[in-house]
Design a protein around this motif. Structure first.
Motif, PDB file in Angstrom:
ATOM      1  N   THR A  91       0.855  -1.191   0.000  1.00 50.27           N
ATOM      2  CA  THR A  91       0.000   0.000   0.000  1.00 50.27           C
ATOM      3  C   THR A  91       0.889   1.238   0.000  1.00 50.27           C
ATOM      4  O   THR A  91       2.106   1.123   0.198  1.00 50.27           O
ATOM      5  N   LYS A  92       0.267   2.425  -0.181  1.00 46.51           N
ATOM      6  CA  LYS A  92       1.081   3.641  -0.217  1.00 46.51           C
ATOM      7  C   LYS A  92       1.823   3.862   1.097  1.00 46.51           C
ATOM      8  O   LYS A  92       2.891   4.455   1.130  1.00 46.51           O
ATOM      9  N   GLU A  93       1.275   3.330   2.189  1.00 45.06           N
ATOM     10  CA  GLU A  93       1.946   3.450   3.502  1.00 45.06           C
ATOM     11  C   GLU A  93       3.278   2.686   3.504  1.00 45.06           C
ATOM     12  O   GLU A  93       4.145   2.959   4.327  1.00 45.06           O
ATOM     13  N   ASP A  94       3.417   1.720   2.612  1.00 45.51           N
ATOM     14  CA  ASP A  94       4.666   0.935   2.578  1.00 45.51           C
ATOM     15  C   ASP A  94       5.805   1.672   1.875  1.00 45.51           C
ATOM     16  O   ASP A  94       6.963   1.248   1.949  1.00 45.51           O
ATOM     17  N   LEU A 137       1.784  11.290   1.315  1.00 46.73           N
ATOM     18  CA  LEU A 137       3.137  10.984   1.789  1.00 46.73           C
ATOM     19  C   LEU A 137       3.730  12.222   2.465  1.00 46.73           C
ATOM     20  O   LEU A 137       3.564  13.344   1.971  1.00 46.73           O
ATOM     21  N   LYS A 190       9.337  11.426   2.805  1.00 42.18           N
ATOM     22  CA  LYS A 190       9.202  10.221   1.961  1.00 42.18           C
ATOM     23  C   LYS A 190       9.251  10.534   0.465  1.00 42.18           C
ATOM     24  O   LYS A 190       9.004   9.657  -0.374  1.00 42.18           O
TER      25      LYS A 190
END
Ligand code: COA
Length: 335
Positions: free
Chosen positions: A252-255, A278, A282
Protein backbone atom coordinates in the motif's frame (compact mmCIF):
# COMPACT_ATOMS: atom_id res chain seq x y z
CA UNK A 1 15.20 -16.90 -8.14
CA UNK A 2 17.63 -14.31 -9.48
CA UNK A 3 17.07 -10.75 -8.17
CA UNK A 4 18.28 -7.57 -9.87
CA UNK A 5 19.96 -5.35 -7.31
CA UNK A 6 21.15 -1.79 -7.76
CA UNK A 7 24.66 -1.99 -6.31
CA UNK A 8 26.03 1.37 -7.40
CA UNK A 9 24.69 4.79 -8.34
CA UNK A 10 26.55 7.68 -9.96
CA UNK A 11 25.91 11.09 -11.44
CA UNK A 12 27.52 13.94 -13.29
CA UNK A 13 26.35 17.52 -13.60
CA UNK A 14 28.02 20.17 -15.74
CA UNK A 15 29.47 23.06 -13.70
CA UNK A 16 27.72 25.87 -15.49
CA UNK A 17 24.76 27.05 -13.37
CA UNK A 18 22.07 29.07 -15.16
CA UNK A 19 19.71 30.86 -12.80
CA UNK A 20 16.22 32.07 -13.62
CA UNK A 21 17.54 35.64 -13.58
CA UNK A 22 20.14 34.66 -16.20
CA UNK A 23 17.23 33.65 -18.44
CA UNK A 24 15.51 37.01 -17.96
CA UNK A 25 18.18 38.57 -20.17
CA UNK A 26 17.55 36.06 -22.98
CA UNK A 27 13.75 35.94 -23.12
CA UNK A 28 10.58 37.48 -21.77
CA UNK A 29 10.33 35.55 -18.50
CA UNK A 30 10.82 36.10 -14.78
CA UNK A 31 12.26 34.34 -11.78
CA UNK A 32 8.82 34.57 -10.10
CA UNK A 33 6.98 32.97 -13.03
CA UNK A 34 9.41 30.07 -13.33
CA UNK A 35 9.51 29.41 -9.57
CA UNK A 36 5.75 29.65 -9.15
CA UNK A 37 4.84 27.46 -12.17
CA UNK A 38 7.63 24.89 -12.01
CA UNK A 39 9.57 25.18 -8.72
CA UNK A 40 12.81 25.53 -10.71
CA UNK A 41 15.38 28.03 -9.39
CA UNK A 42 18.36 27.11 -11.54
CA UNK A 43 19.57 24.45 -13.95
CA UNK A 44 22.90 23.33 -15.45
CA UNK A 45 23.52 24.13 -19.10
CA UNK A 46 26.70 22.92 -20.77
CA UNK A 47 28.67 25.97 -21.88
CA UNK A 48 28.63 26.60 -25.58
CA UNK A 49 31.92 25.37 -27.07
CA UNK A 50 32.40 22.81 -24.27
CA UNK A 51 33.72 19.36 -25.16
CA UNK A 52 31.00 17.72 -23.07
CA UNK A 53 28.60 15.48 -24.94
CA UNK A 54 25.69 13.35 -23.79
CA UNK A 55 27.79 10.18 -23.99
CA UNK A 56 30.74 11.80 -22.19
CA UNK A 57 28.55 12.98 -19.32
CA UNK A 58 27.04 9.49 -19.23
CA UNK A 59 30.58 8.11 -19.07
CA UNK A 60 31.42 10.29 -16.05
CA UNK A 61 28.21 9.21 -14.32
CA UNK A 62 29.02 5.56 -15.14
CA UNK A 63 32.52 5.91 -13.66
CA UNK A 64 30.98 7.31 -10.48
CA UNK A 65 28.51 4.38 -10.36
CA UNK A 66 31.34 1.85 -10.89
CA UNK A 67 33.31 3.40 -8.01
CA UNK A 68 30.21 3.30 -5.84
CA UNK A 69 29.54 -0.35 -6.76
CA UNK A 70 33.21 -1.24 -6.20
CA UNK A 71 33.37 -3.24 -9.42
CA UNK A 72 35.55 -2.82 -12.48
CA UNK A 73 34.39 -1.65 -15.92
CA UNK A 74 35.48 -5.10 -17.13
CA UNK A 75 32.78 -6.69 -14.98
CA UNK A 76 30.06 -4.95 -16.99
CA UNK A 77 28.46 -7.27 -19.52
CA UNK A 78 25.76 -5.05 -21.04
CA UNK A 79 25.02 -1.34 -21.47
CA UNK A 80 21.59 0.30 -21.65
CA UNK A 81 21.70 4.01 -22.48
CA UNK A 82 18.58 6.17 -22.25
CA UNK A 83 18.55 9.60 -23.87
CA UNK A 84 16.50 11.87 -26.10
CA UNK A 85 19.53 14.05 -26.85
CA UNK A 86 22.10 11.64 -28.33
CA UNK A 87 25.51 12.78 -29.56
CA UNK A 88 24.58 11.66 -33.06
CA UNK A 89 21.34 10.95 -34.89
CA UNK A 90 23.01 7.58 -35.34
CA UNK A 91 24.88 5.59 -34.01
CA UNK A 92 23.42 5.61 -30.52
CA UNK A 93 25.15 6.85 -27.39
CA UNK A 94 25.57 3.36 -25.86
CA UNK A 95 28.40 2.45 -28.23
CA UNK A 96 30.14 5.77 -27.54
CA UNK A 97 29.99 5.02 -23.84
CA UNK A 98 31.47 1.57 -24.50
CA UNK A 99 34.28 3.28 -26.43
CA UNK A 100 34.85 5.95 -23.75
CA UNK A 101 35.04 3.38 -20.97
CA UNK A 102 37.27 1.12 -23.06
CA UNK A 103 35.08 -1.88 -22.24
CA UNK A 104 35.32 -5.12 -24.20
CA UNK A 105 32.90 -5.67 -27.09
CA UNK A 106 29.71 -6.15 -25.07
CA UNK A 107 26.21 -5.26 -26.24
CA UNK A 108 25.05 -1.65 -26.02
CA UNK A 109 21.40 -0.73 -26.36
CA UNK A 110 19.87 2.74 -26.70
CA UNK A 111 16.47 3.53 -25.23
CA UNK A 112 14.32 6.32 -26.66
CA UNK A 113 11.59 6.85 -24.13
CA UNK A 114 12.33 10.40 -23.08
CA UNK A 115 11.32 11.21 -19.49
CA UNK A 116 10.35 7.57 -18.89
CA UNK A 117 13.64 6.44 -20.44
CA UNK A 118 15.44 5.57 -17.24
CA UNK A 119 12.67 3.29 -15.92
CA UNK A 120 12.29 1.66 -19.34
CA UNK A 121 16.07 1.08 -19.33
CA UNK A 122 15.97 -0.30 -15.79
CA UNK A 123 13.16 -2.63 -16.78
CA UNK A 124 15.20 -3.99 -19.72
CA UNK A 125 18.18 -4.56 -17.42
CA UNK A 126 15.94 -6.27 -14.84
CA UNK A 127 14.58 -8.71 -17.43
CA UNK A 128 18.00 -9.57 -18.87
CA UNK A 129 19.24 -10.28 -15.37
CA UNK A 130 16.22 -12.30 -14.29
CA UNK A 131 16.49 -14.39 -17.46
CA UNK A 132 20.08 -15.23 -16.51
CA UNK A 133 21.60 -13.64 -19.61
CA UNK A 134 23.74 -10.97 -17.90
CA UNK A 135 25.21 -10.41 -14.44
CA UNK A 136 26.23 -6.74 -14.32
CA UNK A 137 24.38 -4.20 -16.42
CA UNK A 138 25.25 -0.53 -16.66
CA UNK A 139 22.12 1.62 -17.02
CA UNK A 140 22.66 5.25 -17.95
CA UNK A 141 20.42 8.28 -18.44
CA UNK A 142 22.10 11.37 -19.85
CA UNK A 143 20.88 14.54 -21.54
CA UNK A 144 22.22 17.72 -23.04
CA UNK A 145 19.09 19.72 -23.70
CA UNK A 146 20.66 23.15 -23.71
CA UNK A 147 22.07 23.01 -27.25
CA UNK A 148 18.66 22.24 -28.75
CA UNK A 149 16.40 24.70 -26.95
CA UNK A 150 14.79 27.81 -28.41
CA UNK A 151 16.24 30.38 -26.01
CA UNK A 152 14.14 33.24 -27.32
CA UNK A 153 10.74 34.34 -25.96
CA UNK A 154 9.13 32.06 -28.57
CA UNK A 155 10.48 29.02 -26.73
CA UNK A 156 10.06 30.22 -23.14
CA UNK A 157 7.27 27.75 -22.29
CA UNK A 158 9.71 24.89 -22.81
CA UNK A 159 13.30 26.12 -22.54
CA UNK A 160 13.12 27.38 -18.94
CA UNK A 161 12.22 23.87 -17.79
CA UNK A 162 15.01 21.72 -19.20
CA UNK A 163 18.50 21.14 -17.80
CA UNK A 164 21.57 19.03 -18.60
CA UNK A 165 22.85 16.15 -16.48
CA UNK A 166 23.61 12.45 -16.28
CA UNK A 167 22.99 9.57 -13.89
CA UNK A 168 23.89 5.88 -13.91
CA UNK A 169 23.28 2.70 -11.95
CA UNK A 170 24.87 -0.74 -11.92
CA UNK A 171 22.30 -3.52 -11.76
CA UNK A 172 23.67 -6.87 -10.57
CA UNK A 173 22.28 -10.40 -10.52
CA UNK A 174 21.99 -11.77 -7.01
CA UNK A 175 20.65 -15.20 -6.11
CA UNK A 176 20.85 -14.92 -2.35
CA UNK A 177 19.21 -11.60 -1.72
CA UNK A 178 15.90 -10.42 -0.36
CA UNK A 179 16.37 -7.03 -1.89
CA UNK A 180 16.20 -5.87 -5.50
CA UNK A 181 13.76 -4.77 -8.17
CA UNK A 182 10.30 -6.09 -7.26
CA UNK A 183 8.58 -5.09 -10.50
CA UNK A 184 8.49 -2.57 -13.33
CA UNK A 185 5.41 -1.35 -15.21
CA UNK A 186 5.59 0.29 -18.62
CA UNK A 187 2.94 2.11 -20.66
CA UNK A 188 2.52 4.19 -23.79
CA UNK A 189 -0.18 6.13 -25.61
CA UNK A 190 1.12 7.11 -29.03
CA UNK A 191 -1.98 9.05 -29.98
CA UNK A 192 -0.45 11.94 -28.02
CA UNK A 193 2.99 11.71 -29.67
CA UNK A 194 2.78 15.25 -31.05
CA UNK A 195 1.85 16.86 -27.70
CA UNK A 196 5.49 16.84 -26.56
CA UNK A 197 7.85 16.52 -29.47
CA UNK A 198 10.89 17.59 -31.41
CA UNK A 199 9.58 17.12 -34.96
CA UNK A 200 12.71 17.70 -36.94
CA UNK A 201 15.17 16.78 -38.28
CA UNK A 202 13.37 13.66 -39.33
CA UNK A 203 13.46 11.26 -42.21
CA UNK A 204 10.79 13.25 -44.03
CA UNK A 205 12.04 16.71 -43.10
CA UNK A 206 15.78 16.44 -43.22
CA UNK A 207 18.43 18.86 -42.06
CA UNK A 208 19.13 20.05 -45.62
CA UNK A 209 16.14 22.35 -45.18
CA UNK A 210 18.19 24.28 -42.63
CA UNK A 211 21.37 24.11 -44.64
CA UNK A 212 19.83 25.57 -47.78
CA UNK A 213 18.57 28.44 -45.64
CA UNK A 214 14.89 28.05 -46.49
CA UNK A 215 13.76 27.07 -43.06
CA UNK A 216 15.35 29.54 -40.68
CA UNK A 217 12.08 30.44 -38.94
CA UNK A 218 10.93 26.86 -38.69
CA UNK A 219 10.39 26.13 -34.98
CA UNK A 220 9.91 22.40 -35.65
CA UNK A 221 13.60 21.87 -34.84
CA UNK A 222 12.92 22.91 -31.23
CA UNK A 223 10.91 21.03 -28.61
CA UNK A 224 7.18 21.73 -28.62
CA UNK A 225 5.07 21.00 -25.55
CA UNK A 226 1.35 21.40 -25.01
CA UNK A 227 2.13 22.18 -21.37
CA UNK A 228 -1.35 22.16 -19.82
CA UNK A 229 -2.36 18.97 -21.60
CA UNK A 230 0.87 17.23 -20.65
CA UNK A 231 0.44 18.38 -17.04
CA UNK A 232 -3.11 16.99 -16.78
CA UNK A 233 -2.09 13.63 -18.26
CA UNK A 234 1.05 13.46 -16.12
CA UNK A 235 -0.73 13.80 -12.77
CA UNK A 236 -3.24 11.13 -13.78
CA UNK A 237 -0.71 8.61 -15.10
CA UNK A 238 1.82 9.07 -12.30
CA UNK A 239 -0.72 8.12 -9.66
CA UNK A 240 -2.13 5.28 -11.78
CA UNK A 241 1.25 3.65 -12.44
CA UNK A 242 2.39 3.98 -8.82
CA UNK A 243 -0.84 2.31 -7.62
CA UNK A 244 -0.36 -0.40 -10.28
CA UNK A 245 3.09 -1.19 -8.87
CA UNK A 246 1.85 -1.23 -5.27
CA UNK A 247 -1.15 -3.43 -6.07
CA UNK A 248 0.99 -5.84 -8.09
CA UNK A 249 3.22 -6.36 -5.04
CA UNK A 250 0.38 -6.43 -2.50
CA UNK A 251 1.71 -3.26 -0.94
CA UNK A 252 0.00 0.00 0.00
CA UNK A 253 1.08 3.64 -0.22
CA UNK A 254 1.95 3.45 3.50
CA UNK A 255 4.67 0.93 2.58
CA UNK A 256 6.56 3.46 0.43
CA UNK A 257 9.74 4.54 2.22
CA UNK A 258 10.87 6.88 -0.55
CA UNK A 259 9.20 8.12 -3.73
CA UNK A 260 11.32 9.54 -6.53
CA UNK A 261 9.27 10.82 -9.42
CA UNK A 262 10.78 12.03 -12.66
CA UNK A 263 11.47 15.70 -12.02
CA UNK A 264 9.16 17.40 -14.52
CA UNK A 265 7.57 20.11 -12.42
CA UNK A 266 7.52 20.59 -8.63
CA UNK A 267 3.76 21.16 -8.78
CA UNK A 268 3.31 17.72 -10.36
CA UNK A 269 5.48 16.07 -7.68
CA UNK A 270 3.61 17.87 -4.88
CA UNK A 271 0.27 16.91 -6.39
CA UNK A 272 1.23 13.22 -6.39
CA UNK A 273 2.65 13.48 -2.89
CA UNK A 274 -0.68 14.90 -1.67
CA UNK A 275 -2.73 12.28 -3.51
CA UNK A 276 -0.64 9.51 -1.91
CA UNK A 277 -0.63 11.32 1.45
CA UNK A 278 3.14 10.98 1.79
CA UNK A 279 5.07 13.13 4.26
CA UNK A 280 7.90 15.35 2.99
CA UNK A 281 10.60 12.96 4.22
CA UNK A 282 9.20 10.22 1.96
CA UNK A 283 9.60 12.18 -1.26
CA UNK A 284 12.82 13.42 -2.85
CA UNK A 285 12.76 16.43 -5.18
CA UNK A 286 15.68 18.31 -6.69
CA UNK A 287 14.07 19.98 -9.71
CA UNK A 288 14.76 23.30 -7.96
CA UNK A 289 18.49 22.90 -8.69
CA UNK A 290 18.58 21.05 -11.99
CA UNK A 291 15.31 21.55 -13.88
CA UNK A 292 13.99 18.66 -15.92
CA UNK A 293 16.91 16.46 -16.99
CA UNK A 294 14.62 13.87 -18.65
CA UNK A 295 16.22 10.37 -18.63
CA UNK A 296 18.82 11.54 -16.10
CA UNK A 297 16.48 12.98 -13.48
CA UNK A 298 15.69 9.77 -11.57
CA UNK A 299 19.27 8.44 -11.22
CA UNK A 300 20.52 11.93 -10.24
CA UNK A 301 17.81 12.16 -7.56
CA UNK A 302 18.58 8.59 -6.45
CA UNK A 303 22.27 9.42 -6.02
CA UNK A 304 21.42 12.53 -4.00
CA UNK A 305 18.95 10.57 -1.85
CA UNK A 306 21.73 8.15 -0.99
CA UNK A 307 24.21 10.94 -0.28
CA UNK A 308 21.59 12.46 2.04
CA UNK A 309 20.94 9.13 3.81
CA UNK A 310 17.33 8.97 2.65
CA UNK A 311 17.48 5.24 1.90
CA UNK A 312 18.40 2.32 4.10
CA UNK A 313 18.49 -1.42 3.57
CA UNK A 314 15.01 -2.95 3.37
CA UNK A 315 13.29 0.33 2.39
CA UNK A 316 10.68 0.29 -0.36
CA UNK A 317 11.74 2.71 -3.08
CA UNK A 318 9.18 3.74 -5.66
CA UNK A 319 10.28 5.30 -8.97
CA UNK A 320 7.76 6.78 -11.40
CA UNK A 321 7.97 8.74 -14.64
CA UNK A 322 5.83 10.30 -17.34
CA UNK A 323 6.83 11.99 -20.55
CA UNK A 324 6.78 12.38 -24.29
CA UNK A 325 5.18 9.57 -26.24
CA UNK A 326 3.19 9.70 -24.06
CA UNK A 327 5.02 7.07 -22.06
CA UNK A 328 4.87 6.42 -18.35
CA UNK A 329 6.37 3.82 -16.03
CA UNK A 330 7.09 2.81 -12.47
CA UNK A 331 9.49 0.56 -10.60
CA UNK A 332 9.26 -0.76 -7.05
CA UNK A 333 12.55 -1.70 -5.45
CA UNK A 334 13.35 -3.25 -2.09
CA UNK A 335 16.58 -1.50 -1.15
N1 COA B 1 7.84 32.97 -18.53
C1 COA B 1 6.78 33.77 -18.44
N2 COA B 1 5.57 33.47 -18.96
C2 COA B 1 5.44 32.30 -19.58
C3 COA B 1 6.51 31.40 -19.71
C4 COA B 1 7.75 31.77 -19.16
N3 COA B 1 8.84 30.97 -19.22
N4 COA B 1 6.07 30.32 -20.38
C5 COA B 1 4.77 30.50 -20.65
N5 COA B 1 4.38 31.73 -20.19
C6 COA B 1 3.06 32.34 -20.26
C7 COA B 1 2.23 31.79 -21.37
O1 COA B 1 2.51 32.44 -22.58
C8 COA B 1 0.82 32.08 -20.86
O2 COA B 1 0.53 33.44 -21.11
P1 COA B 1 -0.98 33.91 -21.51
O3 COA B 1 -1.82 33.49 -20.35
O4 COA B 1 -0.83 35.36 -21.70
O5 COA B 1 -1.29 33.13 -22.75
C9 COA B 1 0.94 31.92 -19.35
O6 COA B 1 2.35 32.03 -19.06
C10 COA B 1 0.43 30.59 -18.83
O7 COA B 1 0.96 29.56 -19.64
P2 COA B 1 0.62 28.06 -19.41
O8 COA B 1 1.30 27.24 -20.45
O9 COA B 1 -0.86 27.92 -19.23
O10 COA B 1 1.31 27.83 -17.97
P3 COA B 1 1.25 26.58 -17.05
O11 COA B 1 0.80 27.00 -15.72
O12 COA B 1 0.55 25.43 -17.70
O13 COA B 1 2.78 26.18 -16.91
C11 COA B 1 4.30 24.52 -17.72
C12 COA B 1 3.51 25.79 -18.04
C13 COA B 1 5.03 24.12 -18.97
C14 COA B 1 5.27 24.85 -16.62
C15 COA B 1 3.33 23.40 -17.27
O14 COA B 1 2.27 23.31 -18.16
C16 COA B 1 3.98 22.06 -17.13
O15 COA B 1 4.80 21.85 -16.28
N6 COA B 1 3.53 21.09 -17.93
C17 COA B 1 3.96 19.70 -17.78
C18 COA B 1 5.42 19.47 -17.98
C19 COA B 1 5.67 18.00 -17.94
O16 COA B 1 5.19 17.28 -17.11
N7 COA B 1 6.38 17.47 -18.88
C20 COA B 1 6.45 16.01 -18.93
C21 COA B 1 7.73 15.51 -18.87
S1 COA B 1 8.85 16.39 -19.87
Amino acid sequence: MIKSEIIGVGYYLPDNVVSNSDLESKMDTSDDWIKERTGIEERRWVKSGSKLTTSLMGTYAAQDALLNAKISKDDIDFIVFATLSPDYYFPGSGVLLQRNLKIKEIGALDIRNQCSGFIYALSVADQYIKSGMYKNILVVGSEIHSGGLDKTSRGRGVSVIFGDGAGAVIVQANKNSNSGILSTHLHSEGKYAEELIVKNPSTNHWIDKIIDGKDQDDSSYFPYMNGNFVFKNAVLRFEEVIMEALNYNNLTKEDISLLITHQANLRISKFIQNRLKLSNDKVYNNIMKYGNTTAASIPIALKESLLNNKLKKGDILCLAAFGSGFTWASALIKW
